[in-house]
Enzyme design. Structure first.
Site, short mmCIF file in Angstrom:
data_model
loop_
_atom_site.label_atom_id
_atom_site.label_comp_id
_atom_site.label_asym_id
_atom_site.label_seq_id
_atom_site.Cartn_x
_atom_site.Cartn_y
_atom_site.Cartn_z
CD GLU A 184 0.36 -26.08 9.88
OE1 GLU A 184 -0.78 -26.28 9.44
OE2 GLU A 184 0.92 -24.97 9.86
CE LYS A 226 1.46 -25.34 6.40
NZ LYS A 226 0.43 -24.82 5.49
P1 13P Z 1 1.73 -19.34 7.24
O1 13P Z 1 2.59 -19.68 6.07
O2 13P Z 1 1.10 -17.98 7.16
O3 13P Z 1 2.39 -19.61 8.56
O4 13P Z 1 0.48 -20.31 7.21
C1 13P Z 1 0.65 -21.64 6.92
C2 13P Z 1 -0.44 -22.40 7.51
O5 13P Z 1 -1.13 -23.12 6.83
C3 13P Z 1 -0.66 -22.29 8.95
O6 13P Z 1 -1.52 -23.29 9.39
#
Ligand code: 13P
Length: 347
Positions: A184, A226
């Site tokens: 991510e 992600k």
């Molecule tokens: P949000 O959808 O609130 O941005 O969070 C996703 C997430 O896992 C952030 O690390």
């Protein structure tokens, strides 16, 4: 050299496929205690372990959630907790056919010699922690890096490379231990930058991430990306509309993300709940036939917010709060197939 295959390659690929099964996405409920407490306090809920446990039970036991949610990302405290009746959250999820995920990073910390930038920590001892989580029943993991846009030269190359390198080291360790890594790299929505700036930064970041994954011998078929969407900064003038966000996001992903990847999911990153559904939906409606990988959601706030605001920590509100969580999960599940419409919101 041909692709390195980790020992658990087949299992990793099966797990990745289950995470992004058609019509489903991943629920993120891996807020650290500090972040969860902040969100509780904002709506007047006591910031205690008991309340955090009750809240995660509410979400994980939402009736029919498994129709739209393939798995959830838990936090270390949560993966060790159980329902009020004594059933472990891990068993709750497995009995519903869901995949258990765990956040394994230790948070984004200030990057030395780089004012205003962060690097995510947590590689030390990670092999052992992965082993423990796998033995408990986890089958995927998450590591979040943050990239900040600023008109003072941020992000720097140093920040992009340090974070991409850590993501790749984490991913290789996960695959060695049998966990599918969610990679991510979040480009933050904070700031008044325009969408073209976000596009340029996202492209540079993703290129570096896949470069580092290649050099660390990570098997792409067993990885889920992600990512943030390509979107105007929160404070920008004339923020781009739904179609432009969808077009630029898909174009950027097509240019940077190898077709072999297991799947792509989005964080919501401070977008509104309806916006998050509309953007994902538009990507599928406008570009669905061009996508080489499953493309779906892994939202935290965009699924949880209506439920959290309704619940307020009151036992009598659980049922209705669950209905609100289910509604967001369902609408995002539809959006992941291009079958959502804003008209459904008021129906
Ligand atoms: P949000 O959808 O609130 O941005 O969070 C996703 C997430 O896992 C952030 O690390």
């Amino acid at each position: 050299m041909t692709q390195y295959r980790p020992e658990k390659a087949d299992e990793l690929i099966r797990t990745a496929q289950a995470m992004v099964a058609p019509g489903k996405g991943i629920l993120a409920i891996d807020e650290s205690n500090g972040t969860c407490n902040k969100r509780f306090e904002a709506v007047g809920i006591e910031p205690t372990e008991t309340k955090r446990r009750e809240y995660r039970e509410l979400l994980l036991t939402t009736p029919d959630l498994q129709e739209y949610v393939s798995g959830a990302i838990l936090y270390d405290e949560t993966i060790r907790q159980s329902t009020a009746d004594g059933k472990s959250f891990i068993d709750v999820m497995r009995d519903r056919g869901q995949v258990v995920g765990i956040k394994v990073d230790a948070g984004a910390k200030p990057l030395a010699a780089a004012p205003g930038e962060k690097v995510t920590e947590g590689l030390d001892g990670l092999r052992e922690r992965i082993e423990e989580y796998y033995a408990m029943g986890a089958r995927f993991a998450k590591w979040r890096a943050v990239i900040t846009i600023g008109d003072d030269g941020r992000p720097t190359r140093g920040c992009i490379e340090a974070n991409a390198h850590a993501l790749a080291r984490y991913a290789a360790l996960c695959q060695e231990g049998g966990l599918v890594p969610i990679i991510e790299p979040e480009v933050l929505i904070d700031g008044d930058h325009d969408i073209a700036t976000c596009e340029r930064v996202t492209e540079e970041e993703l290129n570096e991430v896949f470069h580092q994954l290649y050099h660390q011998n990570v098997m792409l078929e067993g990885v889920i990306l992600k990512t943030s969407m390509v979107i105007s900064g929160k404070g920008a003038a004339n923020r781009a509309g739904v179609e432009e966000v969808a077009d630029r996001t898909v174009e950027t992903l097509l240019r940077t993300v190898p077709a072999a990847l297991g799947g792509v999911v989005f964080l919501s990153g401070g977008q509104g709940v309806e916006e998050s559904s509309a953007h994902l939906n538009a990507m599928h409606q406008r570009h669905g036939d061009r996508l080489p990988w499953p493309l779906t959601f892994s939202y935290a706030r965009a699924i949880q917010e209506p439920a959290l605001h309704y619940w307020k920590g009151e036992p009598g509100n659980v049922e209705e709060a669950q209905k609100r969580a289910l509604k967001r999960a369902k609408f995002n599940g539809l959006a992941s197939q291009g079958k959502y419409s804003p008209d459904m919101e008021s129906a």
